[in-house]
Scaffold this motif. Structure first.
Motif, PDB file in Angstrom:
ATOM      1  N   ASP A  89       0.832  -1.211   0.000  1.00  0.00           N
ATOM      2  CA  ASP A  89       0.000   0.000   0.000  1.00  0.00           C
ATOM      3  C   ASP A  89       0.866   1.260   0.000  1.00  0.00           C
ATOM      4  OD1 ASP A  89      -2.446   1.367   0.054  1.00  0.00           O
ATOM      5  OD2 ASP A  89      -2.494   1.432   2.236  1.00  0.00           O
ATOM      6  N   GLY A  90       1.809   1.304  -0.933  1.00  0.00           N
ATOM      7  CA  GLY A  90       2.734   2.437  -0.969  1.00  0.00           C
ATOM      8  C   GLY A  90       2.259   3.556  -1.874  1.00  0.00           C
ATOM      9  N   PRO A  91       3.001   4.625  -1.900  1.00  0.00           N
ATOM     10  CA  PRO A  91       4.266   4.826  -1.198  1.00  0.00           C
ATOM     11  C   PRO A  91       4.044   5.208   0.270  1.00  0.00           C
ATOM     12  CG  PRO A  91       3.760   6.784  -2.453  1.00  0.00           C
ATOM     13  CD  PRO A  91       2.663   5.778  -2.739  1.00  0.00           C
ATOM     14  N   ARG A  92       4.959   4.752   1.089  1.00  0.00           N
ATOM     15  CA  ARG A  92       4.898   5.034   2.524  1.00  0.00           C
ATOM     16  C   ARG A  92       6.312   5.037   3.098  1.00  0.00           C
ATOM     17  NH1 ARG A  92      -0.504   5.375   3.872  1.00  0.00           N
ATOM     18  NH2 ARG A  92      -1.788   3.760   2.963  1.00  0.00           N
ATOM     19  N   VAL A  93       6.412   5.520   4.324  1.00  0.00           N
ATOM     20  CA  VAL A  93       7.630   5.336   5.113  1.00  0.00           C
ATOM     21  C   VAL A  93       7.284   4.244   6.116  1.00  0.00           C
ATOM     22  CG1 VAL A  93       9.238   6.374   6.740  1.00  0.00           C
ATOM     23  CG2 VAL A  93       8.370   7.719   4.810  1.00  0.00           C
ATOM     24  N   ARG A  94       8.011   3.119   6.021  1.00  0.00           N
ATOM     25  CA  ARG A  94       7.738   1.962   6.857  1.00  0.00           C
ATOM     26  C   ARG A  94       8.814   1.799   7.917  1.00  0.00           C
ATOM     27  NH1 ARG A  94       2.491   0.368   6.117  1.00  0.00           N
ATOM     28  NH2 ARG A  94       2.050   0.071   3.914  1.00  0.00           N
ATOM     29  N   ASN A  95       8.431   1.326   9.072  1.00  0.00           N
ATOM     30  CA  ASN A  95       9.366   0.990  10.135  1.00  0.00           C
ATOM     31  C   ASN A  95       9.662  -0.507  10.081  1.00  0.00           C
ATOM     32  OD1 ASN A  95       9.503   3.583  11.412  1.00  0.00           O
ATOM     33  ND2 ASN A  95       7.441   3.198  12.170  1.00  0.00           N
ATOM     34  N   VAL A  96      10.879  -0.858  10.386  1.00  0.00           N
ATOM     35  CA  VAL A  96      11.283  -2.253  10.502  1.00  0.00           C
ATOM     36  C   VAL A  96      12.029  -2.394  11.823  1.00  0.00           C
ATOM     37  CG1 VAL A  96      12.615  -4.140   9.492  1.00  0.00           C
ATOM     38  CG2 VAL A  96      11.497  -2.467   7.988  1.00  0.00           C
ATOM     39  N   ASP A  97      11.598  -3.346  12.650  1.00  0.00           N
ATOM     40  CA  ASP A  97      12.258  -3.616  13.925  1.00  0.00           C
ATOM     41  C   ASP A  97      13.093  -4.880  13.816  1.00  0.00           C
ATOM     42  OD1 ASP A  97      10.948  -1.436  15.102  1.00  0.00           O
ATOM     43  OD2 ASP A  97       9.251  -2.665  15.714  1.00  0.00           O
ATOM     44  N   VAL A  98      14.313  -4.831  14.349  1.00  0.00           N
ATOM     45  CA  VAL A  98      15.184  -5.993  14.409  1.00  0.00           C
ATOM     46  C   VAL A  98      15.537  -6.199  15.876  1.00  0.00           C
ATOM     47  CG1 VAL A  98      17.355  -7.032  13.634  1.00  0.00           C
ATOM     48  CG2 VAL A  98      16.126  -5.444  12.120  1.00  0.00           C
ATOM     49  N   VAL A  99      15.136  -7.352  16.428  1.00  0.00           N
ATOM     50  CA  VAL A  99      15.404  -7.644  17.839  1.00  0.00           C
ATOM     51  C   VAL A  99      15.931  -9.058  17.995  1.00  0.00           C
ATOM     52  CG1 VAL A  99      13.735  -6.001  18.737  1.00  0.00           C
ATOM     53  CG2 VAL A  99      13.002  -8.310  18.236  1.00  0.00           C
TER      54      VAL A  99
END
Length: 124
Positions: free
Chosen positions: A114-124
């Motif tokens: 559903d872009g364009p968007r600014v997406r967050n990605v979490d790495v844990v």
């Protein structure tokens, strides 16, 4: 660690392997989880080859048939929500000596439905 990704129009695929690799603590062994905290995006492991990325975007964008989805009455993106459910919002990856232990042709791909968007990605 959280990082942001700017995505393209419609359904798009972005290789985020380098960013995920950079978030792995030095010397760590075990696993890391990559999580996308959005309801219209997913994360998958596959080959980061441009033609395949286009195929993935086409597949993800077309896997949900046109229909009179109830959610479309709100913001016309029910297909993106449904596609992201199939893709999944997280992957768990092995880590050896502080590096991702994935296959030669495997990459971590963010699939935005559903872009364009600014997406967050979490790495844990």
């Amino acid at each position: 660690m959280r990082f942001e990704v700017e995505t393209g129009e419609g359904t798009s695929v972005t290789d985020i392997t380098d960013e995920v690799s950079g978030a792995v603590p030095t010397g760590r062994n075990g696993t890391v989880s990559v999580f996308v905290p959005h309801t219209t995006a997913g994360v998958v492991v596959n080959e980061a080859e441009p033609r395949l990325e286009a195929d993935i975007a086409r597949f993800a964008g077309g896997m949900v048939p046109d229909a009179e989805w109830h959610h479309d009455e709100i913001d016309d993106n029910a297909r993106a929500h449904l596609a992201s459910m199939v893709l999944g919002r997280d992957v768990t990856l092995p880590v050896m000596d502080g590096a991702l232990d994935i296959g030669r042709y495997q990459s971590v791909l963010l699939v935005d439905c559903d872009g364009p968007r600014v997406r967050n990605v979490d790495v844990v």
